[in-house]
Design an enzyme around this catalytic site. Sequence first.
Site, PDB file in Angstrom:
ATOM      1  N   ARG A   1     -30.588  12.499  25.768  1.00  0.00           N
ATOM      2  CA  ARG A   1     -29.533  12.176  26.907  1.00  0.00           C
ATOM      3  C   ARG A   1     -29.545  10.450  27.062  1.00  0.00           C
ATOM      4  O   ARG A   1     -30.460   9.943  26.945  1.00  0.00           O
ATOM      5  CB  ARG A   1     -30.423  12.848  28.157  1.00  0.00           C
ATOM      6  CG  ARG A   1     -29.372  12.634  29.417  1.00  0.00           C
ATOM      7  CD  ARG A   1     -30.144  13.315  30.369  1.00  0.00           C
ATOM      8  NE  ARG A   1     -29.904  12.561  31.806  1.00  0.00           N
ATOM      9  CZ  ARG A   1     -30.451  12.436  32.834  1.00  0.00           C
ATOM     10  NH1 ARG A   1     -31.640  13.077  33.043  1.00  0.00           N
ATOM     11  NH2 ARG A   1     -29.986  11.786  33.960  1.00  0.00           N
TER      12      ARG A   1
ATOM     13  N   ASN B   1     -28.530   5.430  31.092  1.00  0.00           N
ATOM     14  CA  ASN B   1     -27.455   4.514  31.705  1.00  0.00           C
ATOM     15  C   ASN B   1     -26.699   4.066  30.553  1.00  0.00           C
ATOM     16  O   ASN B   1     -26.932   3.253  29.680  1.00  0.00           O
ATOM     17  CB  ASN B   1     -28.330   3.235  32.048  1.00  0.00           C
ATOM     18  CG  ASN B   1     -27.557   2.298  32.879  1.00  0.00           C
ATOM     19  OD1 ASN B   1     -26.439   1.979  32.606  1.00  0.00           O
ATOM     20  ND2 ASN B   1     -28.024   1.206  33.391  1.00  0.00           N
TER      21      ASN B   1
ATOM     22  N   GLN C   1     -27.858  -2.236  24.540  1.00  0.00           N
ATOM     23  CA  GLN C   1     -29.055  -2.243  23.614  1.00  0.00           C
ATOM     24  C   GLN C   1     -28.832  -1.968  22.258  1.00  0.00           C
ATOM     25  O   GLN C   1     -29.234  -2.674  21.415  1.00  0.00           O
ATOM     26  CB  GLN C   1     -30.163  -1.214  23.873  1.00  0.00           C
ATOM     27  CG  GLN C   1     -31.205  -1.507  24.971  1.00  0.00           C
ATOM     28  CD  GLN C   1     -31.952  -2.649  24.732  1.00  0.00           C
ATOM     29  OE1 GLN C   1     -32.739  -2.402  23.764  1.00  0.00           O
ATOM     30  NE2 GLN C   1     -31.882  -3.615  25.046  1.00  0.00           N
TER      31      GLN C   1
ATOM     32  N   GLU D   1     -34.587   0.185  19.782  1.00  0.00           N
ATOM     33  CA  GLU D   1     -34.781  -0.438  18.387  1.00  0.00           C
ATOM     34  C   GLU D   1     -33.907   0.088  17.290  1.00  0.00           C
ATOM     35  O   GLU D   1     -33.422  -0.604  16.387  1.00  0.00           O
ATOM     36  CB  GLU D   1     -36.216  -0.368  17.818  1.00  0.00           C
ATOM     37  CG  GLU D   1     -37.155  -0.954  18.773  1.00  0.00           C
ATOM     38  CD  GLU D   1     -38.601  -0.790  18.402  1.00  0.00           C
ATOM     39  OE1 GLU D   1     -39.093  -1.433  17.501  1.00  0.00           O
ATOM     40  OE2 GLU D   1     -38.992  -0.216  19.377  1.00  0.00           O
TER      41      GLU D   1
END
Lengths: 320, 724
Positions: free
Chosen positions: B613, B616, B623, B689
Amino acid sequence: MRQFELSAPETVDDALASPGAFLAGGTTLVDLMKLDVMTPHRVLDINALPLRGIDTQDGLRIGALERMSDVAAHPGIYPVISRALLQSASQQLRNMASIGGNLLQRTRCSYFRDVAMPCNKREPGSGCSAITGANRMHAVLGTSDACVATHASDLAVALIALDAQVRLVGSDGTRTVALADFYRLPGATPEVENDLRPGELVAEVVVPRLDWAAHSTYVKVRDRQSYEFALCSAAVALDVRDGRVVDARVAVGGVASVPWRLRTVEAALRGSPATQASFEAAAEAAAEGARPLSDNAFKVSLMKRTVVRALLELTEGSRA
Amino acid sequence: MTSRLDGPLKVTGRATYGADNNFPGMAHGYVVLSTIAHGEIEAMDVTAAKSAPGVLAVYSPFDPLALRAPTSSLLGETWVPMQDRNVAYYGQPIGFVVAETYEQARDAAMLVEVSYRALPALTSLRDGLATAEDAPPAMDGSPPSLSVLADGVESIEDALAASPVVVEATYATAGQNHAAMEPHSAVAVWDSGVLTVYSGTQGADLQAADVASALREEPASVHSVNPFVGGAFGGKGKTSIPTFLAAAAARALDRPVKTALSREQVFTATANRPATVQAISLGAERNGTLNAIRHDSWSATPMDRSFVEPTSHGTSREWYSTRNLAISQKMVPLNIPPTTFMRAPGEAPGSFALESAIDELAVALDLDPIELRQRNNSAAPPGRDLQWSSKHLDECFRVGAARFGWSERTPQGRTDGDWLVGLGTATAMFPAMRFPATVGITLHDDDTAEVATSGADPGTGLLTVLSLVGGESLDIAPEKVTPRLGDSSFPAGGMSGGSTATASAGSAIMVAAPRVIDDLLALASSPGAPFEGAEVSYADGRVLGGGASMTFGEVLHAVGRPSITATGSSAAGEEMTKHSFSSFGAQFCEVRVHRWTREVRVSRMLGVFDAGRIINAQAARSQIMGGMIWGVSAALHEGLETEANGRTANGDLASYLVPVNADIPDVDVHFVEHPDTLHNDLGARGLGEIGTVGMAAAVANAVHNATGIRVRHIPIMIEDLLPE
Ligand SMILES: Cc1cc2nc3c(=O)[nH]c(=O)nc-3n(C[C@H](O)[C@H](O)[C@H](O)COP(=O)(O)OP(=O)(O)OC[C@H]3O[C@@H](n4cnc5c(N)ncnc54)[C@H](O)[C@@H]3O)c2cc1C
């Protein structure tokens, strides 16, 4: 950075009267002062001096204190000059940096910039760290056993191609020197980079009129697309009529101790057809006398390819 | 779309980072670094430095600040400077000058004269391969070498020999510096026996514990504060040298002390991602089914062997379905600066090798690289029974291929004017984990709530996540929730690392919220309270009962309680015994290589990810974009160069290149959203990452597609692509 005394002379005479390091944009000087590479006790801010103006009436006359960004944007500047400028540094730096300072910028050799390392240019006789060190960025032409640093200015490469001169003002008066004679090969004295005498000012850059230099360009090859010095660059101007090269100017940067004019390549181009085959043939002479180092042998082939690319872009139009 | 709560502060310069704090009487420190890679300090002449203007103290191994190396269960021992005279790398902190101003400290530091007894230094990974040692066990405890062989297969060599198609190659990746915008820095202030350190870190409670241990102080007397962290990427997991030095000097001098590393110093006085060499052999059936994967890795490590980049364990151990697998991890101790975690440690450089090799196999089989990957899609890691909890990698490739126009790719690339154009792809995976985290939720009588944990938001967006998940769990608008991070006095949030923060803190919020609501309801129905004796429930920020309703603030008012607080904790738990967990992604990239001068330019890139999920969307996208750009950087720009004498040849941002805007085209990011509630109740898996994983291989594979040249090392340079 060491403590220093700052003054701001308002006339050329005042500037010549007091010894010290001239500060124009400061993008080389202050950088190197922060690294302790340049340690002047006195700094003279010359920005109030009347070394300004861009005149395109008959050739070019550019005041030493004109900013790189202003010159690049000025109408009537030969394309090879404005393209060399626009591919230099970043917009912020170009807004700050002057034409005179650009020609006098110091090498980007990382050993020159690190006071913990030997460097003949910074500390004569201490040795050259680059010859056995990390030398991918270094020169293959014009080098000596004492120094293999490149001259990093893009502008100077374009100017050399156009036979530019610098007007110098000293306490003994004014003299004009061809840029090609102004820069000195390192030889045994790499600390002497040019013909400027102590206390002498660069007042102006003069480019003789060359109408076909409207047909000129600057190709810069580098490790990223912007904001990086050249691995290799080529300034070229061509006078092509009926598919034949009548005259040519070719100079390269990023590969030599000083901005490097390729007169043999120019000679080979003159009279030959303006085709890829003859450009490639002419470029073969580009790296004559090259002395590659451990990490930069590729510059020999890259130099020829950069010259060919620049010539092709000029004749076939830019193919971005 | 929710934007970042801390965005306006950051872009207007109002966010206070560690070194932005100033105090009356504050002194400034400057670190002195070694200029040899191996040896012993025979003498340090500090006479001139001591008498330089403004100097308060000069510390050296001969007159050190008292420090002891702290140890943490997560990160092992952290080295502290000046406790002996040994030099193990070029650029090692060996002294510390404190003066009234930063400039005075720096100028005096330049006057320190060091004499060394130099010893031979080993600095080249290639030269050290011969003396490699077995790496210690991996993070999960697995041994450095392991294999999974099908019944009746004796060895990986046999499995490879029996494979109709085999590709074998050796790959190399360069070391990298985190190069966070905020250099490592600290301000240390002692006040009535309590030390406060303002210093960017990935875990305030861990930093406080480190500093207390290093100074031999009570844990309660050290307070670590870092509401903002200017980039960390693993490089601020361990407490940094300036933090120890500022804290110790502040105690010794009884003054606040500020210390920041210069950009050049950040390259050696912190820790880097180590360089690696990786040998891969893949054996396949003609139809592309993998029969054997062998992945042997060598990682550079500093002489104290403190960190090894786990490239084999991070990738080949889990990524593909294969009947036979053998991996090994070795380390090569060198006289180089410390190494540590950096974004996707193991996975990032490991995926360059594995995903390049898969591309080579696709070429050898004349198979589409996506097709090959899909044929070897795994339901569980090889040799393990635990299936992936929720894996939609196929969908990532399918959606990505359509979005990117993959069907137009030809095996030979295409040309566009003077540009050779190629497309490349790669798989991305990153384990989904949770670290232990505790979160405190406070309800206030003004109808606002506070969600606090000591963890950090080094640009990841955790602060915003706290308010979003907090609002959702408390059934109130996120604007009513004040998120608080980066303070060791908050409930222990552990480390923001391993792409775990959202899952860890988010799960803890989901534990704390029902607790604080239960407490509220108990309070509301207690004797003398507005809902005394009533059957009460909670919805929409209100207590409901007996036909009436009040906001929680009104209830608190009524009972005369300004606030109530409850905490909740989460950690990896039972789920780990039931499933395997990972995030997944498909990376795509288009490159253009100039026919004459061979520059590589990335012209398009797309990443499609399955990370459970998405809490944001904006922060998630940022990211991933950042990670993908890191991958381009690793592929084409970034790489630490170590000279024979151990000096970092490109230790500044003038020569250590990262991409500029002109190098990065629009970055397309897409999520296939399948909440993973088998992993945690929130359904979110980490995505910090994974964005960088696979990207370098996608670039290299695209370069091969464009030019026919296979470059097996990164960064790829112009000279790698110049024909003779
Ligand atoms: C990050 C970075 C990237 C860069 N990239 C490029 C690039 O891609 N290409 C490129 O060509 N350059 C590049 N540069 C160099 C930049 O162009 C020069 O620093 C700049 O042109 C120098 O001009 P200035 O006015 O700032 O010189 P200053 O720093 O003020 O002066 C430089 C030197 O010249 C002397 N001097 C200045 N003016 C005069 C004068 N009129 N008479 C006599 N002496 C004088 C000064 O005493 C000093 O020694 C880069 C610089 C930086 C910092």
